[in-house]
Design a protein around this motif. Structure first.
Motif, PDB file in Angstrom:
ATOM      1  N   THR A  65       0.860  -1.176   0.000  1.00 28.02           N
ATOM      2  CA  THR A  65       0.000   0.000   0.000  1.00 28.02           C
ATOM      3  C   THR A  65       0.898   1.227   0.000  1.00 28.02           C
ATOM      4  O   THR A  65       1.948   1.237   0.648  1.00 28.02           O
ATOM      5  CB  THR A  65      -0.930   0.022   1.225  1.00 28.02           C
ATOM      6  OG1 THR A  65      -0.143  -0.056   2.409  1.00 28.02           O
ATOM      7  CG2 THR A  65      -1.916  -1.126   1.194  1.00 28.02           C
ATOM      8  N   VAL A  66       0.498   2.240  -0.755  1.00 23.41           N
ATOM      9  CA  VAL A  66       1.328   3.437  -0.900  1.00 23.41           C
ATOM     10  C   VAL A  66       0.471   4.696  -0.845  1.00 23.41           C
ATOM     11  O   VAL A  66      -0.737   4.649  -1.053  1.00 23.41           O
ATOM     12  CB  VAL A  66       2.120   3.430  -2.235  1.00 23.41           C
ATOM     13  CG1 VAL A  66       3.041   2.241  -2.314  1.00 23.41           C
ATOM     14  CG2 VAL A  66       1.190   3.471  -3.429  1.00 23.41           C
ATOM     15  N   ARG A  67       1.147   5.797  -0.564  1.00 21.43           N
ATOM     16  CA  ARG A  67       0.547   7.125  -0.691  1.00 21.43           C
ATOM     17  C   ARG A  67       1.376   7.897  -1.701  1.00 21.43           C
ATOM     18  O   ARG A  67       2.607   7.871  -1.640  1.00 21.43           O
ATOM     19  CB  ARG A  67       0.540   7.864   0.643  1.00 21.43           C
ATOM     20  CG  ARG A  67      -0.412   7.255   1.657  1.00 21.43           C
ATOM     21  CD  ARG A  67      -0.384   7.982   2.983  1.00 21.43           C
ATOM     22  NE  ARG A  67       0.828   7.603   3.703  1.00 21.43           N
ATOM     23  CZ  ARG A  67       1.551   8.431   4.442  1.00 21.43           C
ATOM     24  NH1 ARG A  67       1.219   9.697   4.566  1.00 21.43           N
ATOM     25  NH2 ARG A  67       2.625   7.998   5.071  1.00 21.43           N
ATOM     26  N   VAL A  68       0.727   8.555  -2.644  1.00 21.74           N
ATOM     27  CA  VAL A  68       1.424   9.340  -3.656  1.00 21.74           C
ATOM     28  C   VAL A  68       1.293  10.811  -3.301  1.00 21.74           C
ATOM     29  O   VAL A  68       0.187  11.307  -3.073  1.00 21.74           O
ATOM     30  CB  VAL A  68       0.847   9.094  -5.069  1.00 21.74           C
ATOM     31  CG1 VAL A  68       1.590   9.923  -6.099  1.00 21.74           C
ATOM     32  CG2 VAL A  68       0.905   7.613  -5.416  1.00 21.74           C
ATOM     33  N   HIS A  69       2.431  11.493  -3.217  1.00 19.98           N
ATOM     34  CA  HIS A  69       2.458  12.923  -2.933  1.00 19.98           C
ATOM     35  C   HIS A  69       3.040  13.639  -4.149  1.00 19.98           C
ATOM     36  O   HIS A  69       4.101  13.257  -4.634  1.00 19.98           O
ATOM     37  CB  HIS A  69       3.336  13.230  -1.711  1.00 19.98           C
ATOM     38  CG  HIS A  69       2.835  12.639  -0.446  1.00 19.98           C
ATOM     39  ND1 HIS A  69       2.012  13.319   0.417  1.00 19.98           N
ATOM     40  CD2 HIS A  69       3.030  11.427   0.121  1.00 19.98           C
ATOM     41  CE1 HIS A  69       1.725  12.547   1.449  1.00 19.98           C
ATOM     42  NE2 HIS A  69       2.328  11.397   1.293  1.00 19.98           N
ATOM     43  N   ASN A  70       2.346  14.643  -4.625  1.00 20.81           N
ATOM     44  CA  ASN A  70       2.864  15.485  -5.698  1.00 20.81           C
ATOM     45  C   ASN A  70       3.129  16.858  -5.108  1.00 20.81           C
ATOM     46  O   ASN A  70       2.211  17.644  -4.896  1.00 20.81           O
ATOM     47  CB  ASN A  70       1.865  15.595  -6.857  1.00 20.81           C
ATOM     48  CG  ASN A  70       1.779  14.320  -7.635  1.00 20.81           C
ATOM     49  OD1 ASN A  70       2.793  13.761  -8.045  1.00 20.81           O
ATOM     50  ND2 ASN A  70       0.576  13.824  -7.834  1.00 20.81           N
ATOM     51  N   ARG A  71       4.379  17.142  -4.824  1.00 17.06           N
ATOM     52  CA  ARG A  71       4.715  18.447  -4.244  1.00 17.06           C
ATOM     53  C   ARG A  71       5.511  19.254  -5.252  1.00 17.06           C
ATOM     54  O   ARG A  71       6.185  18.704  -6.117  1.00 17.06           O
ATOM     55  CB  ARG A  71       5.478  18.275  -2.936  1.00 17.06           C
ATOM     56  CG  ARG A  71       6.790  17.554  -3.062  1.00 17.06           C
ATOM     57  CD  ARG A  71       7.433  17.352  -1.696  1.00 17.06           C
ATOM     58  NE  ARG A  71       8.608  16.541  -1.813  1.00 17.06           N
ATOM     59  CZ  ARG A  71       9.821  17.002  -2.077  1.00 17.06           C
ATOM     60  NH1 ARG A  71      10.017  18.285  -2.236  1.00 17.06           N
ATOM     61  NH2 ARG A  71      10.855  16.190  -2.184  1.00 17.06           N
ATOM     62  N   THR A  72       5.412  20.559  -5.128  1.00 13.66           N
ATOM     63  CA  THR A  72       6.178  21.420  -6.019  1.00 13.66           C
ATOM     64  C   THR A  72       7.478  21.818  -5.345  1.00 13.66           C
ATOM     65  O   THR A  72       7.546  21.961  -4.122  1.00 13.66           O
ATOM     66  CB  THR A  72       5.382  22.680  -6.405  1.00 13.66           C
ATOM     67  OG1 THR A  72       5.006  23.361  -5.226  1.00 13.66           O
ATOM     68  CG2 THR A  72       4.150  22.328  -7.215  1.00 13.66           C
TER      69      THR A  72
END
Length: 127
Positions: free
Chosen positions: A36-43
């Motif tokens: 299980t994973v969490r995807v983070h899209n940060r700038t």
């Protein structure tokens, strides 16, 4: 219960509530692990003058990051997290383990990269 125990419990609950199923493939694609994973899209800003108010030579870009439970998977550079038939990420940099989790900076794979994978990557829920 100590503050450390509370923090571990909270992080575990957060991951359980916010994570999605994925399949991790090792660099050689011989090993696959359901996780299980969490995807983070940060700038993030890149350039030779990062931090200046007027940002003369800076470029802002999105840096995807995947957070996984260290007990489930040990990612390495070149490995792939497959989230869906059209969504997979190749691991670029693996950060040091942070308690329960391990974070990886990743690059989203294009449709042509996904099509050229051999063996074809499967996604969670597929047999």
């Amino acid at each position: 219960m100590s503050i450390r125990d509370l923090r571990t419990k909270a992080r575990s609950s957060l991951h359980k509530a916010m994570s999605i199923p994925a399949v991790y493939y090792s660099e050689d694609r011989l090993t696959q692990v359901e996780c299980t994973v969490r995807v983070h899209n940060r700038t993030q800003g890149f350039g030779d003058m990062t931090g200046f108010d007027y940002q003369p030579a800076e470029r802002i870009t999105t840096v995807p990051e995947i957070v996984a439970l260290a007990a489930e998977v040990s990612p390495s550079r070149g490995g792939v997290f497959s989230l869906a038939a059209d969504e997979a990420y190749e691991v670029e940099v693996v950060m040091p383990r942070d308690g329960l989790t391990v974070s990886s900076q990743v690059t989203r794979m294009s449709a042509s990269e996904l099509a050229s994978e051999d063996p074809t990557l499967t996604f969670p829920g597929a047999s």
